[in-house]
Design a protein around this motif. Structure first.
Motif, PDB file in Angstrom:
ATOM      1  N   LYS A   1      35.137  47.783  48.862  1.00 42.86           N
ATOM      2  CA  LYS A   1      35.770  47.007  47.246  1.00 42.86           C
ATOM      3  C   LYS A   1      35.736  45.558  48.286  1.00 42.86           C
ATOM      4  CE  LYS A   1      37.076  51.529  45.078  1.00 42.86           C
ATOM      5  NZ  LYS A   1      35.882  51.362  44.578  1.00 42.86           N
ATOM      6  N   TYR A   2      35.990  44.332  46.230  1.00 43.12           N
ATOM      7  CA  TYR A   2      36.631  43.938  46.246  1.00 43.12           C
ATOM      8  C   TYR A   2      37.855  43.080  45.976  1.00 43.12           C
ATOM      9  CZ  TYR A   2      36.909  39.151  43.318  1.00 43.12           C
ATOM     10  OH  TYR A   2      37.513  38.713  42.337  1.00 43.12           O
ATOM     11  N   TRP A   3      38.415  43.171  46.425  1.00 43.73           N
ATOM     12  CA  TRP A   3      39.928  42.670  45.781  1.00 43.73           C
ATOM     13  C   TRP A   3      40.574  41.434  46.340  1.00 43.73           C
ATOM     14  CZ3 TRP A   3      40.929  44.600  41.557  1.00 43.73           C
ATOM     15  CH2 TRP A   3      42.603  44.962  40.940  1.00 43.73           C
TER      16      TRP A   3
ATOM     17  N   SER B   1      32.371  47.499  33.832  1.00 45.14           N
ATOM     18  CA  SER B   1      31.750  46.089  32.632  1.00 45.14           C
ATOM     19  C   SER B   1      31.484  45.086  32.571  1.00 45.14           C
ATOM     20  CB  SER B   1      32.126  47.063  30.882  1.00 45.14           C
ATOM     21  OG  SER B   1      33.846  46.677  30.935  1.00 45.14           O
ATOM     22  N   SER B   2      32.279  44.363  33.081  1.00 38.58           N
ATOM     23  CA  SER B   2      32.334  42.766  33.646  1.00 38.58           C
ATOM     24  C   SER B   2      30.709  42.143  34.734  1.00 38.58           C
ATOM     25  CB  SER B   2      33.841  42.245  34.039  1.00 38.58           C
ATOM     26  OG  SER B   2      33.913  42.787  35.292  1.00 38.58           O
ATOM     27  N   ALA B   3      30.411  43.154  35.392  1.00 36.75           N
ATOM     28  CA  ALA B   3      29.285  43.164  36.274  1.00 36.75           C
ATOM     29  C   ALA B   3      28.276  43.210  35.662  1.00 36.75           C
ATOM     30  CB  ALA B   3      29.632  44.011  37.549  1.00 36.75           C
TER      31      ALA B   3
ATOM     32  N   GLY C   1      31.586  33.951  37.344  1.00 36.97           N
ATOM     33  CA  GLY C   1      32.324  34.347  35.326  1.00 36.97           C
ATOM     34  C   GLY C   1      33.242  35.879  36.250  1.00 36.97           C
ATOM     35  N   SER C   2      32.892  36.939  37.271  1.00 32.33           N
ATOM     36  CA  SER C   2      33.175  37.470  37.623  1.00 32.33           C
ATOM     37  C   SER C   2      32.911  38.422  38.801  1.00 32.33           C
ATOM     38  CB  SER C   2      33.070  38.900  36.419  1.00 32.33           C
ATOM     39  OG  SER C   2      33.511  40.027  37.460  1.00 32.33           O
ATOM     40  N   GLY C   3      33.476  38.364  39.955  1.00 31.10           N
ATOM     41  CA  GLY C   3      33.169  38.323  41.731  1.00 31.10           C
ATOM     42  C   GLY C   3      32.059  39.647  41.123  1.00 31.10           C
ATOM     43  N   SER C   4      32.532  41.078  40.790  1.00 28.83           N
ATOM     44  CA  SER C   4      31.404  41.878  41.054  1.00 28.83           C
ATOM     45  C   SER C   4      30.227  41.772  40.294  1.00 28.83           C
ATOM     46  CB  SER C   4      32.410  42.977  40.465  1.00 28.83           C
ATOM     47  OG  SER C   4      32.670  43.005  39.314  1.00 28.83           O
ATOM     48  N   ALA C   5      30.071  41.167  39.737  1.00 26.50           N
ATOM     49  CA  ALA C   5      29.037  41.108  38.645  1.00 26.50           C
ATOM     50  C   ALA C   5      28.088  40.425  39.579  1.00 26.50           C
ATOM     51  CB  ALA C   5      29.191  39.368  37.540  1.00 26.50           C
ATOM     52  N   CYS C   6      28.219  39.700  41.507  1.00 19.46           N
ATOM     53  CA  CYS C   6      26.947  38.805  42.110  1.00 19.46           C
ATOM     54  C   CYS C   6      26.706  39.846  42.095  1.00 19.46           C
ATOM     55  CB  CYS C   6      27.894  37.990  42.353  1.00 19.46           C
ATOM     56  SG  CYS C   6      28.640  38.621  44.054  1.00 19.46           S
ATOM     57  N   ARG C   7      27.382  41.217  42.538  1.00 17.48           N
ATOM     58  CA  ARG C   7      26.285  42.178  43.195  1.00 17.48           C
ATOM     59  C   ARG C   7      25.684  42.890  42.167  1.00 17.48           C
ATOM     60  NH1 ARG C   7      31.435  44.326  45.233  1.00 17.48           N
ATOM     61  NH2 ARG C   7      31.422  45.715  43.741  1.00 17.48           N
ATOM     62  N   SER C   8      25.483  42.612  40.910  1.00 18.35           N
ATOM     63  CA  SER C   8      24.808  43.844  39.511  1.00 18.35           C
ATOM     64  C   SER C   8      23.294  42.641  39.209  1.00 18.35           C
ATOM     65  CB  SER C   8      25.366  43.482  38.612  1.00 18.35           C
ATOM     66  OG  SER C   8      26.095  44.785  38.480  1.00 18.35           O
TER      67      SER C   8
ATOM     68  N   LYS D   1      44.847  43.758  34.170  1.00 22.41           N
ATOM     69  CA  LYS D   1      42.905  43.485  34.925  1.00 22.41           C
ATOM     70  C   LYS D   1      42.989  43.160  36.035  1.00 22.41           C
ATOM     71  CE  LYS D   1      41.696  42.390  30.201  1.00 22.41           C
ATOM     72  NZ  LYS D   1      41.601  43.560  29.196  1.00 22.41           N
ATOM     73  N   SER D   2      41.963  43.023  36.588  1.00 25.32           N
ATOM     74  CA  SER D   2      41.296  43.614  38.037  1.00 25.32           C
ATOM     75  C   SER D   2      41.926  41.496  38.440  1.00 25.32           C
ATOM     76  CB  SER D   2      40.195  43.679  38.123  1.00 25.32           C
ATOM     77  OG  SER D   2      39.730  42.690  37.356  1.00 25.32           O
ATOM     78  N   ARG D   3      41.730  40.447  37.876  1.00 23.24           N
ATOM     79  CA  ARG D   3      42.211  39.200  38.108  1.00 23.24           C
ATOM     80  C   ARG D   3      43.453  38.900  38.417  1.00 23.24           C
ATOM     81  NH1 ARG D   3      38.789  34.150  35.907  1.00 23.24           N
ATOM     82  NH2 ARG D   3      36.786  35.691  35.999  1.00 23.24           N
TER      83      ARG D   3
HETATM   84  O1  PMV Z   1      35.379  43.534  38.341  1.00 25.72           O
HETATM   85  P1  PMV Z   1      36.157  41.886  39.192  1.00 25.72           P
HETATM   86  O2  PMV Z   1      35.508  40.863  39.551  1.00 25.72           O
HETATM   87  O3  PMV Z   1      37.471  41.376  38.261  1.00 25.72           O
HETATM   88  O4  PMV Z   1      36.625  42.878  40.032  1.00 25.72           O
HETATM   89  C1  PMV Z   1      36.185  44.198  40.136  1.00 25.72           C
HETATM   90  C2  PMV Z   1      36.997  44.995  41.439  1.00 25.72           C
HETATM   91  C3  PMV Z   1      36.718  45.844  41.598  1.00 25.72           C
HETATM   92  O5  PMV Z   1      35.837  46.769  40.671  1.00 25.72           O
HETATM   93  C4  PMV Z   1      38.004  46.612  41.728  1.00 25.72           C
HETATM   94  C5  PMV Z   1      35.896  46.220  43.177  1.00 25.72           C
HETATM   95  C6  PMV Z   1      34.344  46.319  43.242  1.00 25.72           C
HETATM   96  O6  PMV Z   1      34.826  45.373  44.228  1.00 25.72           O
HETATM   97  O7  PMV Z   1      33.518  46.324  42.553  1.00 25.72           O
END
Ligand code: PMV
Length: 337
Positions: A15-17, A113-115, A145-152, A199-201
């Protein structure tokens, strides 16, 4: 100048954190995830669909998710940053936008859902603006926009390279194994539709500044990614599941080490953890992993799917979604307005 796209969710095995650059959203560690199919095995939608229009004839900007007007400032709506970047690239600063988006799964319950939302928006908005961007370029923009979104933006097994450069141009997602070549399955159990409290941010910012364990997590990430990759390539699922569970536990230990602590797991989540270890007592046939929320993703492979579904059927939940791996965000011939 209108286009629509479907954005899938993804589940991270590493995971990204934590960001090393807050504005550009540059991570401390690389992360690895599986992009999920936009439909469940029994054909229920599990994605975001977004229609975007740009026009100088519109008299104002508007952004609607599931019928509700959203704020238009960057502070409260991370998608605005993506629109700004794309408008600048297309030299379309004077144009207004209209965005309508529909999420078919519970928002903000740790189900990424942000991804799905940001990846759908990035693909639809770039097309609506007439931009012809590569997957790499799209993922660099979605990331902001949201880090994890780049992987979607990419499908199958996707690696978000943390990158080294200050401008973030080498921090992007790459598809390493296509969805057709993966036989893994994700069983998403919705234990609760409640929105997460932190929130993750905000949460990751506190972790970076307060957790001593955080550093060791960053130090092991690259090694872990290569171990997970080899276990997938060798179909050593026993090993894979162990690595996935340990990584989820490590992530939640670091959250607990954050001050004040961040606790996403509920008593029900813990029940699932114990249950999975009971199922795995002879040999690992599945793994749990939890993002920033209490809802488990149970990862297994096609040969064990029926068995695992049966074994977890006594755990009470509001909904269960069974998802195969899928492709990255893509345009669709359908409009929400
Ligand atoms: O969705 P973001 O970019 O705020 O980050 C969330 C990160 C985790 O979902 C907790 C881990 C991940 O890598 O998806």
């Amino acid at each position: 100048m209108k286009a629509s796209a479907i954005g899938p969710s993804n589940i991270a095995f590493v995971k990204y954190w934590g960001k090393r650059d807050e504005r550009l959203i540059l991570p401390f560690n690389s992360s690895l995830s599986m992009t999920l199919s936009p439909y469940t095995l029994d054909n229920k939608p599990f994605h975001t669909i977004t229609t975007v229009e740009f026009s100088s004839r519109l008299d104002r900007d508007s952004f609607i998710i599931n019928g509700l007007e959203q704020p238009l400032d960057k502070e409260h709506n991370e998608a605005i940053r993506v629109i700004e970047i794309l408008k600048e690239l297309a030299d379309a600063k004077e144009m207004h936008f209209r965005v309508e988006s529909f999420n078919s799964f519970p928002t903000a319950a740790g189900l990424a859902s942000s991804a799905s939302g940001i990846s759908a928006l990035t693909v639809a908005a770039s097309k609506a603006l007439g931009l012809n961007l590569s997957r790499k370029e799209l993922s660099v923009i979605a990331r902001q926009g949201s880090g994890s979104a780049c992987r979607s933006i990419t499908g199958g097994l996707s690696l978000w390279h943390k990158g080294e450069l200050d401008d973030g141009s080498d921090s992007y997602s790459e598809e390493l194994i296509s969805s057709n070549d993966l036989d893994l399955v994700d069983i998403v159990m919705v234990l609760s539709n409640e929105e997460k409290k932190i929130k993750s941010r905000a949460g990751m910012k506190t972790t970076v500044s307060t957790s001593r364990l955080f550093r060791s997590r960053v130090d092991i990430a690259e090694q872990l990614i290569s171990e997970i990759l080899s276990s997938i390539k060798n179909k050593d699922y026993h090993k894979l599941y162990e690595l996935i569970m340990k990584e989820s536990n490590n992530f939640h230990a670091v959250l607990m080490d954050t001050y004040p602590p961040i606790i996403y797991l509920s008593d029900r989540s813990k029940e699932v953890i114990y249950k999975v270890h009971e199922i795995n007592k002879d040999r690992n046939i599945c793994a749990y992993t939890f993002d920033a929320g209490q809802n488990p993703h149970i990862i297994t492979d096609e040969s064990n799917l029926d068995k695992v579904v049966k074994l977890i059927s006594d755990i009470e939940s509001d909904a269960v979604y069974i998802l195969k791996p899928g492709d990255g965000a893509h345009l669709v011939d359908k409009s929400l307005f």
